[in-house]
Enzyme design. Structure first.
Site, PDB file in Angstrom:
ATOM      1  N   LYS A   1       0.825  -1.210   0.000  1.00  0.00           N
ATOM      2  CA  LYS A   1       0.000   0.000   0.000  1.00  0.00           C
ATOM      3  C   LYS A   1       0.863   1.265   0.000  1.00  0.00           C
ATOM      4  O   LYS A   1       0.578   2.216  -0.721  1.00  0.00           O
ATOM      5  CB  LYS A   1      -0.922   0.043   1.232  1.00  0.00           C
TER       6      LYS A   1
ATOM      7  N   ARG B   1      -8.495   1.355  10.059  1.00  0.00           N
ATOM      8  CA  ARG B   1      -8.040  -0.004  10.344  1.00  0.00           C
ATOM      9  C   ARG B   1      -8.975  -0.724  11.291  1.00  0.00           C
ATOM     10  O   ARG B   1      -8.708  -1.882  11.643  1.00  0.00           O
ATOM     11  CB  ARG B   1      -6.668   0.085  11.032  1.00  0.00           C
TER      12      ARG B   1
ATOM     13  N   ARG C   1      12.568  -6.398   4.717  1.00  0.00           N
ATOM     14  CA  ARG C   1      12.605  -4.960   4.417  1.00  0.00           C
ATOM     15  C   ARG C   1      13.700  -4.234   5.212  1.00  0.00           C
ATOM     16  O   ARG C   1      13.908  -4.492   6.387  1.00  0.00           O
ATOM     17  CB  ARG C   1      11.250  -4.343   4.765  1.00  0.00           C
TER      18      ARG C   1
ATOM     19  N   ARG D   1      12.967  -1.859  10.656  1.00  0.00           N
ATOM     20  CA  ARG D   1      11.958  -1.286  11.544  1.00  0.00           C
ATOM     21  C   ARG D   1      11.742  -2.229  12.713  1.00  0.00           C
ATOM     22  O   ARG D   1      11.685  -3.437  12.528  1.00  0.00           O
ATOM     23  CB  ARG D   1      10.640  -1.098  10.787  1.00  0.00           C
TER      24      ARG D   1
ATOM     25  N   ARG E   1       1.179  -8.498  13.748  1.00  0.00           N
ATOM     26  CA  ARG E   1       0.503  -7.487  12.932  1.00  0.00           C
ATOM     27  C   ARG E   1      -0.505  -8.139  11.998  1.00  0.00           C
ATOM     28  O   ARG E   1      -1.589  -7.615  11.765  1.00  0.00           O
ATOM     29  CB  ARG E   1       1.537  -6.689  12.121  1.00  0.00           C
TER      30      ARG E   1
END
Ligand code: ADP
Ligand code: ZN
Length: 218
Positions: free
Chosen positions: A13, A88, A127, A160, A171
């Site tokens: 996204k 969300r 990532r 992160r 998550r």
């Protein structure tokens, strides 16, 4: 054009938002980015949010809806906006509808990025992000020329805190429990469009462009 991007973490996204924002000249509003900036700046908001974020949990509805309501009042959102990572929860979606209605406005399209958990886990745990310019890399799929160093600006790459495997799994669970009901919510409103988040960036962008032109939004 007023867009909402919905989908699990790791669906792409954020990446598509940046491309769309450039192409259509719309502000990209990412609650994740706004919260991370508040953490970096040591703001009270950041202090409150950080513990939730590091655990992969949602920041309380009241906090995020407040942020978004303020952001949508800024004049740059008049031609439209791209909401990335908000709403969300059902509560957030209802508050957003109320806030937009009060401005005689509403959402045009909700793009639902469907992605398999395996793809999401692989993307997120691999990532790496540049500390200086924020550009994203992937250890396997898009490695920098020199390990740990940004190709673009020479900045240091980091992971992160919420991209570790245990937190990513949490998550995804939070997404299943709290965010997935929004698919039904927007389907009932007749504004949901499902796309595959497993596609490459350029390919998906083409699919989205066609959705907008078919809907006569561009
Ligand atoms: P991702 O979509 O990849 O999980 P984001 O950058 O959108 O990442 O969000 C990171 C974290 O910020 C979330 O795990 C959550 O703690 C917090 N957050 C972002 N947006 C919201 C929201 N709309 N409601 C509650 N918490 C949020
Ligand atoms: Zn960089």
């Amino acid at each position: 054009m007023r867009l909402v991007l919905l989908g699990p973490p790791g669906a792409g996204k954020g990446t598509q938002s940046v491309v769309l924002a450039n192409k259509y000249g719309l502000p990209h509003i990412s609650t994740g980015d706004i919260l991370r900036e508040a953490v970096r700046e040591g703001l009270p908001l950041g202090l409150e949010a950080k513990a939730y974020m590091d655990r992969g949990e949602l920041v309380p509805d009241k906090v995020v809806t407040g942020i978004v309501a303020e952001r949508l009042k800024k004049p740059d959102t008049r031609p439209g906006f791209i909401l990335d990572g908000f709403p969300r929860t059902l509560k957030q979606a209802e508050e957003l509808d109320k806030a937009l209605k009060a401005m005689s406005s509403g959402i045009d399209i909700v793009l639902y990025f469907a992605t398999s958990p395996e793809v999401a886990i692989e993307r997120l745990t691999g990532r790496r992000v540049c500390k200086s310019c924020g550009f994203n890399y992937h250890v396997k799929n898009m490695p920098p020329k020199k390990e740990g160093v940004c190709d673009r600006c020479g900045g240091e790459l980091f992971q992160r805190p919420d991209d570790t495997e245990a937190t990513v799994r949490n998550r995804l669970k939070v997404y299943e429990d709290q965010t997935k009901p929004l698919i039904d919510y927007y389907m009932k409103q007749g504004i949901l469009k499902r796309v595959s988040g497993d596609m490459g960036v350029d390919e998906l962008f083409k699919v989205l462009s066609k959705i907008f032109s078919d809907a006569k939004l561009s």
